[in-house]
Design a protein around this motif. Structure first.
Motif, PDB file in Angstrom:
ATOM      1  N   LYS A 102       0.787  -1.288  -0.001  1.00 33.46           N
ATOM      2  CA  LYS A 102       0.042   0.074   0.059  1.00 33.46           C
ATOM      3  C   LYS A 102       0.986   1.115   0.138  1.00 33.46           C
ATOM      4  O   LYS A 102       2.042   1.272   0.247  1.00 33.46           O
ATOM      5  CB  LYS A 102      -0.854   0.166   1.242  1.00 33.46           C
ATOM      6  N   ASP A 189     -12.018  11.426   3.335  1.00 36.06           N
ATOM      7  CA  ASP A 189     -12.432  10.106   3.008  1.00 36.06           C
ATOM      8  C   ASP A 189     -12.579   9.700   1.324  1.00 36.06           C
ATOM      9  O   ASP A 189     -12.410   8.610   0.901  1.00 36.06           O
ATOM     10  CB  ASP A 189     -13.569   9.711   3.784  1.00 36.06           C
ATOM     11  N   LYS A 192      -9.734   7.646   0.121  1.00 34.88           N
ATOM     12  CA  LYS A 192      -9.664   6.239   1.033  1.00 34.88           C
ATOM     13  C   LYS A 192      -9.225   5.068   0.044  1.00 34.88           C
ATOM     14  O   LYS A 192      -7.970   4.339   0.251  1.00 34.88           O
ATOM     15  CB  LYS A 192     -10.736   5.874   1.876  1.00 34.88           C
ATOM     16  N   ASP A 196      -5.588   2.240   0.168  1.00 35.97           N
ATOM     17  CA  ASP A 196      -5.883   0.782   0.726  1.00 35.97           C
ATOM     18  C   ASP A 196      -5.028   0.087  -0.034  1.00 35.97           C
ATOM     19  O   ASP A 196      -4.110   0.168  -0.798  1.00 35.97           O
ATOM     20  CB  ASP A 196      -7.350   0.701   0.297  1.00 35.97           C
ATOM     21  N   SER A 264     -12.880   6.795   7.765  1.00 35.63           N
ATOM     22  CA  SER A 264     -12.551   5.548   7.328  1.00 35.63           C
ATOM     23  C   SER A 264     -10.966   5.139   7.324  1.00 35.63           C
ATOM     24  O   SER A 264     -10.730   3.846   7.598  1.00 35.63           O
ATOM     25  CB  SER A 264     -13.221   4.892   6.106  1.00 35.63           C
ATOM     26  N   ASP A 267     -10.724   3.899  10.499  1.00 36.33           N
ATOM     27  CA  ASP A 267     -11.108   2.708  10.938  1.00 36.33           C
ATOM     28  C   ASP A 267     -10.473   1.568  10.476  1.00 36.33           C
ATOM     29  O   ASP A 267     -10.340   0.450  10.742  1.00 36.33           O
ATOM     30  CB  ASP A 267     -12.716   2.714  10.541  1.00 36.33           C
ATOM     31  N   LYS A 268     -10.051   1.772   9.288  1.00 36.59           N
ATOM     32  CA  LYS A 268      -9.209   0.654   8.234  1.00 36.59           C
ATOM     33  C   LYS A 268      -7.808   0.779   8.503  1.00 36.59           C
ATOM     34  O   LYS A 268      -7.278  -0.023   7.927  1.00 36.59           O
ATOM     35  CB  LYS A 268      -9.498   1.020   6.952  1.00 36.59           C
ATOM     36  N   ASN A 269      -7.276   1.325   9.718  1.00 43.76           N
ATOM     37  CA  ASN A 269      -5.757   1.355   9.969  1.00 43.76           C
ATOM     38  C   ASN A 269      -4.888   1.751   8.717  1.00 43.76           C
ATOM     39  O   ASN A 269      -3.894   1.078   8.372  1.00 43.76           O
ATOM     40  CB  ASN A 269      -5.658   0.139  10.661  1.00 43.76           C
ATOM     41  N   LEU A 270      -5.509   2.796   7.788  1.00 43.29           N
ATOM     42  CA  LEU A 270      -4.575   2.977   6.665  1.00 43.29           C
ATOM     43  C   LEU A 270      -3.366   4.032   6.893  1.00 43.29           C
ATOM     44  O   LEU A 270      -2.889   4.098   5.946  1.00 43.29           O
ATOM     45  CB  LEU A 270      -5.653   3.716   5.584  1.00 43.29           C
TER      46      LEU A 270
END
Length: 338
Positions: A102, A189, A192, A196, A264, A267-270
């Motif tokens: 990523k 966002d 996002k 990812d 997000s 939330d998605k630990n990006l």
């Protein structure tokens, strides 16, 4: 008509120029053949010559200098032992990986003048030959690029298009988002998917890009923790990332003005690393002044550095522990003393 086409046409004209005459003089034929051979060789090397003079997405222009980054962090960034360590490891690990899963996403947090923009510049200087002037480094500021809440949907679309277009042009692109704490919640966002773990999106891979978020959010919590250490008589170098992680997470995720509020990305630990920047003390301000004098080609003078540092505003007011604006106003103050 592009240059390559023009050169091919010229070659064709040189070789075929005698077709309308009955004969070509021997010396003219020799010259034409010689020029054609030279032109053919030029065309073969034309692309490499072009790359030499014009910035391109190639190793000649994009090559990570780990030693350079380490030296810059050690000699130009003061009072930031936590940030220096994280930045060096994160960027080195990412740039050394030819097939990252990523993009690298860094979120830098701290009070004004503590070095967030400076570190972004250091990274750019040691990845791109042109540094911050590289056409592959892109800076977004909230008040300039996203000033009106009523245009929110338009900004989202534009942001996606800007990033997709630039990464399509060069996979090793860098995007710096300044003033994240002034950005409309949720705007970030929109990108996002690009941060990812996707191999490709619509045929474009974003895995080699770098995204850096700069924010004052969390600065007050970082200051409180640093002040607690000072009151307890502990050395600030004893502060570790684990001491600040809770402060950062609360300030970033639960703060509506952080730019990352309930996104997000969290939330998605990006976000790969949340990097805290500590408030600067008097000794760090002195180091900043000395470094600025050296950068200007002046002989660093301790007396001048001490004078400039004394003119800086500190807090708490009675103890004068931390500089209110870090090293941000050092350059202009130095003008007064030199």
């Amino acid at each position: 008509m592009n240059p390559r086409t023009r050169h091919v046409l010229l070659l064709w004209m040189l070789v075929c120029s005698g077709s309308t005459t009955e004969a070509i003089e021997p010396i003219s034929t020799s010259i034409a053949v010689g020029m054609a051979a030279a032109l053919t060789g030029f065309l073969a090397s034309y692309q490499n010559i072009f790359y030499y003079f014009h910035e391109c997405c190639r190793p000649e222009w994009i090559s990570f200098n780990r030693t350079g980054l380490e030296v810059d962090l050690e000699s130009k960034l003061f009072g930031q032992h936590i940030a220096s360590r994280i930045i060096l490891k994160a960027v080195t690990g990412f740039m050394s990986n030819e097939n990252p899963k990523k993009p690298l996403v860094l979120s830098l947090h701290g009070w004004t003048g503590t070095g967030k923009n400076f570190v972004s510049q250091m990274i750019a200087d040691n990845v791109y030959k042109e540094g911050m002037d590289s056409s592959f480094v892109h800076i977004f500021t909230s008040e300039l690029h996203f000033p009106h809440l009523s245009h929110f949907d338009t900004y989202k679309t534009q942001l996606q298009q800007w990033i997709k277009g630039n990464v399509s042009n060069c996979a090793r692109s860098m995007f710096i988002f300044d003033e994240m704490d002034k950005m409309h919640p949720g705007l970030i966002d929109s990108i996002k998917p690009y941060l990812d773990y996707y191999d490709k999106l619509d045929g474009v891979s974003y895995r080699k890009a770098i995204f850096i978020f700069l924010s004052n959010a969390g600065g007050e919590g970082i200051i409180e923790k640093a002040l607690d250490f000072w009151k307890e008589g502990r050395n600030r170098e004893e502060l570790e990332l684990k001491d600040l992680e809770t402060v950062l997470s609360l300030a970033v995720f639960n703060n509506k003005r952080s730019g990352l509020w309930h996104t997000s990305l969290i939330d998605k630990n990006l976000v790969d690393f949340f990097v805290p920047f500590l408030p600067l003390e008097d000794r760090h301000v002195v180091q900043c002044v000395m470094a600025e004098m050296k950068a200007r080609g002046l002989r660093p003078e301790q007396k001048v550095a001490d004078q400039v540092a004394r003119d800086v505003v500190y807090f708490p007011k009675s103890e004068r522990v931390f500089s209110v604006k870090g090293c941000k106003t050092i350059a202009s103050k130095l003008d007064y003393y030199t």
